[in-house]
Design a protein around this motif. Structure first.
Motif: not given
Length: 742
Positions: A242-246, A248-251, A527-529, A532-534
């Motif tokens: 599971a991942f959550a990104v704000s 500010e971090k996602s741009g 989104r792209d980064t 790739r991680i997922k």
């Protein structure tokens, strides 16, 4: 004389025939009569199916929608729904034989029916109405499709039956099966548990409790697969990401990615849906068979997903019995051991055999007797069905404050929650019903059952659980690893701030290591980064992977010349399961048992034995050690047969498989329902999803039996039509369903 013998022979045949008929038909007559929900309410729902067959269920009221959920799911997978109903009635053995009877034994051991009946009235009226409406949907489908019904007298069911199913299944999310099997078989408990010694010899250590870090599995005594035997297959959970990104971090948007790893078929396989009622319930996500609402996903404003966590939630007590074995000592007094005789149906060929068992209970909880004594199992969630209301309220929550208030009730007994919303908030709650244990005992060992001093009665306060809200890093993640590595350097919690008696896990999975490292290294997680991680297929040479590789390198080719080529190939491995490297196939086979040992705390495998098995498998079925991994690892559903990537404990997970006659590995457990959710400021929520097969996994004649497979193997997602206008634009079928009750 011949006539007498002929008559006698006839009588024997008649008796045998009568007995055979009796064994074939007794179970439905013996079973408790089903009861439909009370009242005369009728329900109406519209089911709109999109281009992938995903049902969008609309109704004037929430119960109308719940009724439609049951109808839609029955249309796609009534066979699994019936298995769940049979489990909730203690009749699964009449369908699944010995393995099913094992589940029925646990049903009686936990008193799942009694819990549901006792706690039913404590549920809010609207939650009870939702469960009853769902039950009516199951009843109506069964009545309209009698040829599909597996057992006589299975229906009707009511909301209490649905609740009983939850009471049975919920403890397996936090690993109850790991204890029940060894206890029933009289075998050693999992490695973190100490020797089973007489309770009278157990006493708290003078210098306080001995709290151990995560133990390394030792080759002392292998805990068998749980008996009840089918529990691992029916309820097992390999893990999740599971991942959550704000923003500010996602741009850009808040991003929430749900990547639950569940079996691809069966009673805990995800079923996707979108629900919307005229009363404001609007949610897209997935449930398990037997649930009227989704367990994860999103509404307009917020969403969440779950990963399995493994805190020390279960305690084992050894009782001191008297000579009769019917009483146990507690605080210097003898108490009667509660004993209830039950009959388990066990299907064997055309017959269903009645098998008698006795289930026991003490003040501690359910009791299992074996040749080492009597052992009680205790966990804080025993006796509760409050999670049914909590999940429903979470579906309808509108903002972080409301969502947190529901979570703070502590009604959901386990699993991590990873959260994101339209306001840019992200969160991670290490949710668990952890016992509030007094100091003075080794809670990782078998506890004395003859004193109330070792008997806790409550849970630790919700506020004391590890939690992250909007960390400075701008991201949170979990991959079934310790919650103390979840948000990156400077944002991670300190384990010293949490009481060791809580038993919060300290382990790191390979998935956890890779996700934490890759997210920590990224300046921006767009989104792209994040994609790739997922879908990362890499392994870190740390933990069990490093130990395995060190042992492979230590194999002496002179002592094992038959393994020289396989050893060399493994030492050339590029630490990826991407279906590119020459060593990917043999590494896939070798690493599975080492991962299982670390993840499930089982004994450490013998490296020579595992490398030999992998070598022999590849040479037998492929004639060489270097077939492309995609030829070995397959997604198979009906006529569909596609190559897969990913491995055991990679972020792109292909975790568990069946070895088929041609030597191919048909994956049955790993990446399952994936949902990618985004909230961009000023825009409505948007999401995409994918499943390994399709919406109708047990309907080979359905166009949606395997229509998502190609997208799945290509790491692609399909649109989720959350908004009604979009759903109608992409509708393939529309129908209105109504209950017949007048």
């Amino acid at each position: 004389m011949k006539r007498v013998l002929a008559i006698a022979g006839f009588l024997v045949v008649a008796v045998v025939l009568i007995a055979a008929i009796g064994l074939m038909v007794w179970e439905p007559f013996f079973a408790r009569d089903g009861v439909a929900p009370e009242g005369d309410r009728t329900y109406t729902a519209e089911i709109v199916r999109d281009e992938f067959g995903v049902p969008h269920i609309y109704g004037a009221t929430d119960p109308d929608v719940a009724y439609g959920v049951a109808i839609a799911h029955s249309e796609d997978d009534f066979t699994t729904l019936q298995d769940v109903v049979a489990m909730s009635r203690g009749r699964y053995g009449a369908i699944a034989g010995q393995n099913g009877a094992s589940v029925d034994y646990v049903y009686h051991l936990l008193d799942a029916r009694g819990i549901a009946e006792r706690e039913w009235a404590s549920l809010p009226e609207d939650t009870r109405a939702l469960l009853d409406a769902y039950a009516v949907g199951l009843n109506d489908y069964a009545e309209q499709n009698p040829g599909e019904v597996k057992l006589g007298n299975m229906f009707p069911v009511n909301g209490v039956d649905i609740a009983a199913g939850f009471a049975l299944r919920q403890p397996f999310f936090f690993g109850l099966d790991r204890f029940l099997g060894p206890l029933v078989a009289g075998e050693p408990l999992p490695p973190e548990y100490g020797p089973q010694i007489p309770a009278s010899d157990l006493a708290p250590p003078e210098d306080g409790p001995r709290i151990m870090e995560e133990p390394e599995a030792q080759p002392l005594a292998r805990a068998s697969d749980p008996t009840p035997g089918s529990l691992r297959d029916d309820f097992r959970h390999a893990g999740s990401n599971a991942f959550a990104v704000s923003p500010e971090k996602s741009g850009g948007p808040t991003i929430l990615v749900s990547n639950a790893h569940q079996p691809w078929r069966g009673p805990v396989a995800w079923y996707e849906m979108v629900v919307e009622s005229g009363e404001g319930w609007h949610f897209a996500g997935a449930n398990f068979p037997g649930s009227p609402f989704p367990f994860l996903g999103h509404n307009e404003n917020l969403g969440w997903t779950n990963t399995v966590n493994t805190p020390d939630m279960i305690d084992i007590y050894q009782l001191v019995l008297d000579d009769s074995g019917t009483r146990y000592r507690f605080d210097g007094e003898w108490r009667d051991l509660e004993a209830t005789d039950v009959t388990l149906p066990v299907k064997v060929g055309p017959f269903t055999l009645p098998v008698g068992r006795t289930v026991y209970r003490s003040v501690h909880g359910p009791v299992i007797k074996n040749d080492k004594g009597a052992f009680a199992v205790r966990f804080a969630a025993l006796g509760s069905i409050d999670q049914l209301d909590a999940y429903y309220r979470l579906n309808r929550s509108e903002n972080l404050a409301e969502w947190r208030e529901i979570m703070a009730r502590g009604q959901i007994p386990s699993t991590n929650f990873i959260y994101g919303d339209a306001e840019g908030n992200i969160a991670y709650i290490y949710n668990a019903a952890i016992p509030d244990r007094p100091k003075g005992y080794d809670w990782r060992g078998v506890l004395p059952g003859d004193t109330s001093k070792a008997l806790w009665t409550g849970k630790v306060p919700y506020e004391s659980l590890p939690q992250y809200f909007n960390p400075a890093s701008g991201w949170v993640m979990n991959a079934n690893n310790t919650p103390f590595l979840a948000a990156g350097p400077g944002s991670d919690l300190d384990p010293a701030d949490f009481a060791p008696e809580m038993g919060v896990e300290l382990k790191m999975t390979n998935r956890g290591r890779r996700a934490w490292s890759l997210m920590s290294e990224a300046d921006v997680i767009d989104r792209d980064t994040l994609a790739r991680i997922k879908f990362d297929t890499g392994y870190a040479r740390e933990g069990y992977v490093a130990r395995m590789m060190d042992e492979i390198e230590a194999i002496d080719p002179r002592e094992h010349p038959e393994l020289a080529e396989a050893r060399t190939l493994m030492l050339e491995w590029d630490y990826s399961a991407d279906n590119i490297g020459r060593a990917d196939s043999i590494a896939l086979l070798v690493i599975r048992e080492f991962m299982s040992s670390a993840y499930n705390k089982k004994p450490w495998p013998d490296v020579v034995e595992e490398l030999t098995k992998a070598k022999d498998h590849l040479q037998t079925h492929f004639g060489r050690l270097t077939p492309p991994m995609g030829e070995l690892l397959r997604l198979r559903q009906g006529e569909v047969d596609l190559p897969l990537d990913g491995g055991s404990d990679t972020l792109r997970a292909s975790t568990t498989w069946d070895v088929e006659d041609d030597g191919r590995l048909a994956v049955r457990h790993g990446d399952s329902f994936i949902m990618w959710i985004e909230w961009l400021n000023g825009q409505p929520v948007a999401s995409r999803s994918i499943q390994p097969f399709g919406a109708a996994t047990t309907r080979p004649d359905s166009p949606h039996y395997a229509d998502q497979t190609t997208l799945f193997v290509q790491h692609r997602l399909k649109p989720v039509h959350f908004w009604r206008d979009d759903a109608l634009t992409n509708a393939v079928t529309r129908q209105t369903v109504s209950s017949k009750r007048q």
